[in-house]
Motif scaffolding. Sequence first.
Motif, PDB file in Angstrom:
ATOM      1  N   MET A  89     104.297 -53.434 -35.049  1.00 49.11           N
ATOM      2  CA  MET A  89     103.280 -53.301 -36.101  1.00 49.11           C
ATOM      3  C   MET A  89     103.858 -52.490 -37.256  1.00 49.11           C
ATOM      4  O   MET A  89     104.500 -51.457 -37.052  1.00 49.11           O
ATOM      5  N   PRO A  90     103.716 -52.950 -38.523  1.00 49.51           N
ATOM      6  CA  PRO A  90     104.291 -52.226 -39.641  1.00 49.51           C
ATOM      7  C   PRO A  90     103.636 -50.870 -39.826  1.00 49.51           C
ATOM      8  O   PRO A  90     102.460 -50.678 -39.540  1.00 49.51           O
ATOM      9  N   LEU A  91     104.436 -49.888 -40.294  1.00 49.22           N
ATOM     10  CA  LEU A  91     103.912 -48.561 -40.551  1.00 49.22           C
ATOM     11  C   LEU A  91     102.990 -48.543 -41.753  1.00 49.22           C
ATOM     12  O   LEU A  91     102.126 -47.688 -41.867  1.00 49.22           O
ATOM     13  N   TYR A  92     103.195 -49.495 -42.667  1.00 43.91           N
ATOM     14  CA  TYR A  92     102.374 -49.522 -43.888  1.00 43.91           C
ATOM     15  C   TYR A  92     101.846 -50.923 -44.110  1.00 43.91           C
ATOM     16  O   TYR A  92     102.605 -51.892 -44.116  1.00 43.91           O
ATOM     17  N   GLN A  93     100.557 -51.038 -44.237  1.00 46.40           N
ATOM     18  CA  GLN A  93      99.919 -52.321 -44.500  1.00 46.40           C
ATOM     19  C   GLN A  93      99.220 -52.236 -45.848  1.00 46.40           C
ATOM     20  O   GLN A  93      98.253 -51.502 -45.998  1.00 46.40           O
ATOM     21  N   PRO A  94      99.728 -52.942 -46.876  1.00 48.98           N
ATOM     22  CA  PRO A  94      99.093 -52.877 -48.195  1.00 48.98           C
ATOM     23  C   PRO A  94      97.618 -53.227 -48.118  1.00 48.98           C
ATOM     24  O   PRO A  94      97.208 -54.112 -47.359  1.00 48.98           O
ATOM     25  N   ILE A  95      96.831 -52.535 -48.919  1.00 51.46           N
ATOM     26  CA  ILE A  95      95.386 -52.722 -48.892  1.00 51.46           C
ATOM     27  C   ILE A  95      94.866 -53.116 -50.265  1.00 51.46           C
ATOM     28  O   ILE A  95      95.551 -52.952 -51.282  1.00 51.46           O
ATOM     29  N   ILE A  96      93.639 -53.615 -50.262  1.00 53.84           N
ATOM     30  CA  ILE A  96      92.970 -53.976 -51.512  1.00 53.84           C
ATOM     31  C   ILE A  96      91.504 -53.546 -51.398  1.00 53.84           C
ATOM     32  O   ILE A  96      90.843 -53.873 -50.405  1.00 53.84           O
ATOM     33  N   PRO A  97      90.984 -52.798 -52.366  1.00 54.51           N
ATOM     34  CA  PRO A  97      89.566 -52.405 -52.311  1.00 54.51           C
ATOM     35  C   PRO A  97      88.665 -53.639 -52.346  1.00 54.51           C
ATOM     36  O   PRO A  97      88.956 -54.627 -53.021  1.00 54.51           O
ATOM     37  N   VAL A  98      87.550 -53.559 -51.634  1.00 52.57           N
ATOM     38  CA  VAL A  98      86.666 -54.719 -51.548  1.00 52.57           C
ATOM     39  C   VAL A  98      86.023 -55.060 -52.895  1.00 52.57           C
ATOM     40  O   VAL A  98      85.543 -56.181 -53.070  1.00 52.57           O
ATOM     41  N   ARG A  99      86.011 -54.134 -53.851  1.00 49.93           N
ATOM     42  CA  ARG A  99      85.429 -54.471 -55.154  1.00 49.93           C
ATOM     43  C   ARG A  99      86.214 -55.593 -55.838  1.00 49.93           C
ATOM     44  O   ARG A  99      85.679 -56.261 -56.718  1.00 49.93           O
ATOM     45  N   TYR A 100      87.483 -55.798 -55.454  1.00 53.87           N
ATOM     46  CA  TYR A 100      88.269 -56.905 -55.994  1.00 53.87           C
ATOM     47  C   TYR A 100      88.137 -58.163 -55.143  1.00 53.87           C
ATOM     48  O   TYR A 100      88.611 -59.228 -55.552  1.00 53.87           O
ATOM     49  N   VAL A 101      87.538 -58.029 -53.978  1.00 52.02           N
ATOM     50  CA  VAL A 101      87.351 -59.163 -53.072  1.00 52.02           C
ATOM     51  C   VAL A 101      85.973 -59.789 -53.261  1.00 52.02           C
ATOM     52  O   VAL A 101      85.809 -61.008 -53.146  1.00 52.02           O
ATOM     53  N   ARG A 102      84.992 -58.960 -53.573  1.00 51.90           N
ATOM     54  CA  ARG A 102      83.623 -59.477 -53.729  1.00 51.90           C
ATOM     55  C   ARG A 102      83.525 -60.603 -54.759  1.00 51.90           C
ATOM     56  O   ARG A 102      82.771 -61.558 -54.538  1.00 51.90           O
ATOM     57  N   PRO A 103      84.225 -60.537 -55.922  1.00 49.79           N
ATOM     58  CA  PRO A 103      84.107 -61.645 -56.884  1.00 49.79           C
ATOM     59  C   PRO A 103      84.499 -62.999 -56.294  1.00 49.79           C
ATOM     60  O   PRO A 103      83.916 -64.026 -56.653  1.00 49.79           O
ATOM     61  N   LEU A 104      85.477 -63.012 -55.379  1.00 51.93           N
ATOM     62  CA  LEU A 104      85.860 -64.272 -54.731  1.00 51.93           C
ATOM     63  C   LEU A 104      84.701 -64.809 -53.895  1.00 51.93           C
ATOM     64  O   LEU A 104      84.371 -66.002 -53.965  1.00 51.93           O
ATOM     65  N   LEU A 105      84.069 -63.940 -53.124  1.00 57.44           N
ATOM     66  CA  LEU A 105      82.952 -64.367 -52.284  1.00 57.44           C
ATOM     67  C   LEU A 105      81.735 -64.745 -53.124  1.00 57.44           C
ATOM     68  O   LEU A 105      80.993 -65.674 -52.780  1.00 57.44           O
ATOM     69  N   GLU A 106      81.535 -64.046 -54.236  1.00 55.46           N
ATOM     70  CA  GLU A 106      80.436 -64.404 -55.141  1.00 55.46           C
ATOM     71  C   GLU A 106      80.663 -65.784 -55.743  1.00 55.46           C
ATOM     72  O   GLU A 106      79.716 -66.551 -55.949  1.00 55.46           O
ATOM     73  N   LEU A 107      81.921 -66.104 -56.022  1.00 55.12           N
ATOM     74  CA  LEU A 107      82.240 -67.424 -56.574  1.00 55.12           C
ATOM     75  C   LEU A 107      81.918 -68.505 -55.544  1.00 55.12           C
ATOM     76  O   LEU A 107      81.323 -69.536 -55.871  1.00 55.12           O
ATOM     77  N   VAL A 108      82.303 -68.265 -54.290  1.00 56.81           N
ATOM     78  CA  VAL A 108      81.968 -69.220 -53.228  1.00 56.81           C
ATOM     79  C   VAL A 108      80.455 -69.317 -53.061  1.00 56.81           C
ATOM     80  O   VAL A 108      79.890 -70.410 -52.941  1.00 56.81           O
ATOM     81  N   GLN A 109      79.782 -68.176 -53.082  1.00 60.28           N
ATOM     82  CA  GLN A 109      78.322 -68.136 -52.939  1.00 60.28           C
ATOM     83  C   GLN A 109      77.640 -68.971 -54.009  1.00 60.28           C
ATOM     84  O   GLN A 109      76.641 -69.652 -53.745  1.00 60.28           O
ATOM     85  N   SER A 110      78.194 -68.963 -55.224  1.00 55.92           N
ATOM     86  CA  SER A 110      77.573 -69.700 -56.325  1.00 55.92           C
ATOM     87  C   SER A 110      77.758 -71.208 -56.194  1.00 55.92           C
ATOM     88  O   SER A 110      77.008 -71.977 -56.788  1.00 55.92           O
ATOM     89  N   GLN A 111      78.744 -71.635 -55.404  1.00 55.69           N
ATOM     90  CA  GLN A 111      79.031 -73.066 -55.310  1.00 55.69           C
ATOM     91  C   GLN A 111      78.669 -73.653 -53.945  1.00 55.69           C
ATOM     92  O   GLN A 111      78.105 -74.737 -53.869  1.00 55.69           O
ATOM     93  N   GLN A 112      79.040 -72.954 -52.871  1.00 55.60           N
ATOM     94  CA  GLN A 112      78.753 -73.450 -51.526  1.00 55.60           C
ATOM     95  C   GLN A 112      78.322 -72.277 -50.640  1.00 55.60           C
ATOM     96  O   GLN A 112      79.087 -71.807 -49.795  1.00 55.60           O
ATOM     97  N   PRO A 113      77.115 -71.774 -50.842  1.00 53.52           N
ATOM     98  CA  PRO A 113      76.680 -70.562 -50.142  1.00 53.52           C
ATOM     99  C   PRO A 113      76.743 -70.663 -48.625  1.00 53.52           C
ATOM    100  O   PRO A 113      76.975 -69.667 -47.942  1.00 53.52           O
ATOM    101  N   ALA A 114      76.561 -71.840 -48.092  1.00 54.05           N
ATOM    102  CA  ALA A 114      76.571 -71.988 -46.635  1.00 54.05           C
ATOM    103  C   ALA A 114      77.941 -71.734 -46.028  1.00 54.05           C
ATOM    104  O   ALA A 114      78.060 -71.511 -44.817  1.00 54.05           O
ATOM    105  N   ASP A 115      78.983 -71.752 -46.866  1.00 52.08           N
ATOM    106  CA  ASP A 115      80.346 -71.606 -46.347  1.00 52.08           C
ATOM    107  C   ASP A 115      80.872 -70.173 -46.403  1.00 52.08           C
ATOM    108  O   ASP A 115      81.994 -69.917 -45.961  1.00 52.08           O
ATOM    109  N   VAL A 116      80.104 -69.236 -46.953  1.00 43.83           N
ATOM    110  CA  VAL A 116      80.579 -67.856 -47.057  1.00 43.83           C
ATOM    111  C   VAL A 116      80.895 -67.281 -45.678  1.00 43.83           C
ATOM    112  O   VAL A 116      81.936 -66.645 -45.471  1.00 43.83           O
TER     113      VAL A 116
END
Length: 214
Positions: free
Chosen positions: A1-28
Amino acid sequence: MPLYQPIIPVRYVRPLLELVQSQQPADVATILRAGGVSAAELRGDATLTMRQFDALYLAAEATLGRTDLGFDLGDRIGRDSHDALSVVLRSCRTLDATLRTIARYWRLIIPGVRLRYVRKGSHGEYIFRPGAATSQATLYAIEEIFAVGFHRDCVRLLGKPTGLQVWLSMPPPPHVARYRALTPTRFHFSASPLPEVRCVIPAALLDRPLPGAT
């Protein structure tokens, strides 16, 4: 297992899920399962690993059947998306000051991303380099998010600035015509053998006072 795993705050991930929600909400829910992400992990100031984000993005792209999600996310992620840093950025009086501030503090926001800003005689260079391994599709999407987001921020701050040029290391995407509509900014593809986005800004734009700086 790597000692360092790069991370990303969820505030940059939510827009992707919001985009999916706007087009195919059942697939989120399906996309969240593909990334191994629970609803609880999307709350507050949580973070995901870049591996999780990679899986989420690939699942979203496959589900929606689109190659231009990164382009659309560039419209949703910009200067005002960076939490406490965004508050500081609103006090910057010029684009030069804005880019210096972002480059100085960005490592505290997303450790897996490298940003560099260099001021030269006639222009400045603002360079983005990903610091975490992802699939090729997600890498290209991240380049597009940064490139389009930079263009949109400049338009919001400076109107329709002339002289901006952006070089992406990725090949021209199937939706390259969408970039031609982002005039007068000029976009160049397959411009580097290393993964990066390089933005070149004329000095006159860097020093122009920004409206509404506090």
